[in-house]
Design a protein around this motif. Structure first.
Motif, PDB file in Angstrom:
ATOM      1  N   HIS A 105      -5.118   5.600  -2.358  1.00 40.71           N
ATOM      2  CA  HIS A 105      -6.584   5.583  -2.186  1.00 40.71           C
ATOM      3  C   HIS A 105      -6.948   6.313  -0.915  1.00 40.71           C
ATOM      4  O   HIS A 105      -6.233   6.367   0.015  1.00 40.71           O
ATOM      5  CB  HIS A 105      -7.095   4.153  -2.103  1.00 40.71           C
ATOM      6  N   SER A 112       0.089  -3.752  -5.149  1.00 44.52           N
ATOM      7  CA  SER A 112      -0.070  -2.679  -4.176  1.00 44.52           C
ATOM      8  C   SER A 112      -1.372  -1.922  -4.418  1.00 44.52           C
ATOM      9  O   SER A 112      -1.805  -1.741  -5.557  1.00 44.52           O
ATOM     10  CB  SER A 112       1.116  -1.730  -4.284  1.00 44.52           C
ATOM     11  N   HIS A 113      -1.965  -1.469  -3.327  1.00 48.23           N
ATOM     12  CA  HIS A 113      -3.122  -0.587  -3.391  1.00 48.23           C
ATOM     13  C   HIS A 113      -2.578   0.822  -3.204  1.00 48.23           C
ATOM     14  O   HIS A 113      -2.081   1.163  -2.126  1.00 48.23           O
ATOM     15  CB  HIS A 113      -4.137  -0.934  -2.298  1.00 48.23           C
ATOM     16  N   ASP A 114      -2.658   1.616  -4.233  1.00 45.75           N
ATOM     17  CA  ASP A 114      -1.940   2.873  -4.236  1.00 45.75           C
ATOM     18  C   ASP A 114      -2.835   4.096  -4.215  1.00 45.75           C
ATOM     19  O   ASP A 114      -3.791   4.198  -4.987  1.00 45.75           O
ATOM     20  CB  ASP A 114      -1.033   2.968  -5.460  1.00 45.75           C
ATOM     21  N   CYS A 118       0.840  -1.197   0.000  1.00 47.23           N
ATOM     22  CA  CYS A 118       0.000   0.000   0.000  1.00 47.23           C
ATOM     23  C   CYS A 118       0.875   1.248   0.000  1.00 47.23           C
ATOM     24  O   CYS A 118       1.880   1.307   0.703  1.00 47.23           O
ATOM     25  CB  CYS A 118      -0.905  -0.007   1.234  1.00 47.23           C
ATOM     26  N   ARG A 119       0.459   2.215  -0.804  1.00 41.81           N
ATOM     27  CA  ARG A 119       1.073   3.541  -0.821  1.00 41.81           C
ATOM     28  C   ARG A 119      -0.073   4.534  -0.661  1.00 41.81           C
ATOM     29  O   ARG A 119      -1.030   4.502  -1.428  1.00 41.81           O
ATOM     30  CB  ARG A 119       1.791   3.792  -2.145  1.00 41.81           C
ATOM     31  N   GLN A 120       0.036   5.398   0.342  1.00 45.87           N
ATOM     32  CA  GLN A 120      -1.040   6.353   0.592  1.00 45.87           C
ATOM     33  C   GLN A 120      -0.471   7.760   0.733  1.00 45.87           C
ATOM     34  O   GLN A 120       0.587   7.938   1.325  1.00 45.87           O
ATOM     35  CB  GLN A 120      -1.773   6.016   1.889  1.00 45.87           C
ATOM     36  N   SER A 133       3.358   0.806   3.159  1.00 47.32           N
ATOM     37  CA  SER A 133       3.229  -0.418   3.952  1.00 47.32           C
ATOM     38  C   SER A 133       3.966  -1.550   3.247  1.00 47.32           C
ATOM     39  O   SER A 133       3.713  -1.823   2.072  1.00 47.32           O
ATOM     40  CB  SER A 133       1.758  -0.798   4.119  1.00 47.32           C
TER      41      SER A 133
END
Length: 137
Positions: free
Chosen positions: A137, A133-135, A56-58, A70
């Motif tokens: 969001h 990755s969920h980027d 994850c990148r936030q 993360s």
């Protein structure tokens, strides 16, 4: 198939594996890298290295340009915070690499551990595949 080939096939087809986590296959070559599970015992203010598959990148609008990354390893998730200037310096690396090695200062507030990033490098991983990755969001 080798173990690495099975793990890669699992992630490529299902985005998960029933076998070992990719970081488990690298752990012997990373003796100074802290596992996510062990970070709760790290002394606040100490400098540590973490590594893993970026999951994850936030960059929340309320975080004044700070970015949260993360990293998942075989024991859990380690979280790093990247200040805006460092993010600009390492933008391509942070946004494009699937596996990262991050060095920074341990911050522990109410048993929530964050690594305040000082240095970021790609993690050499012999063509391992990890989860997507969920980027941002």
């Amino acid at each position: 198939m080798t173990v690495q080939e099975r793990v890669n096939a699992d992630y490529t087809t299902m985005n998960l594996t029933a076998g070992p986590h990719p970081m488990k296959l690298l752990r012997d070559r990373l003796p100074n890298i802290w596992r996510a599970f062990d970070l709760a015992q790290a002394k606040p203010g100490s400098i540590v290295q973490i590594a893993g598959n970026v999951i994850c990148r936030q960059r929340p609008g309320t975080a004044k340009g700070f970015v949260f990354v993360s990293l998942e390893d075989e024991t859990g998730v380690a979280n790093a915070i990247v200040d805006p200037d460092l993010f600009e310096h390492f933008r391509l690396l942070i946004t494009e690499e699937d596996f990262l090695l991050i060095e920074g200062e341990v911050q522990n507030s109410d048993n929530v551990v964050l690594i305040k990033t000082r240095e970021i490098r790609p993690l050499a991983h012999d063509q391992l595949v990890g989860s997507e990755s969920h980027d941002f969001h």
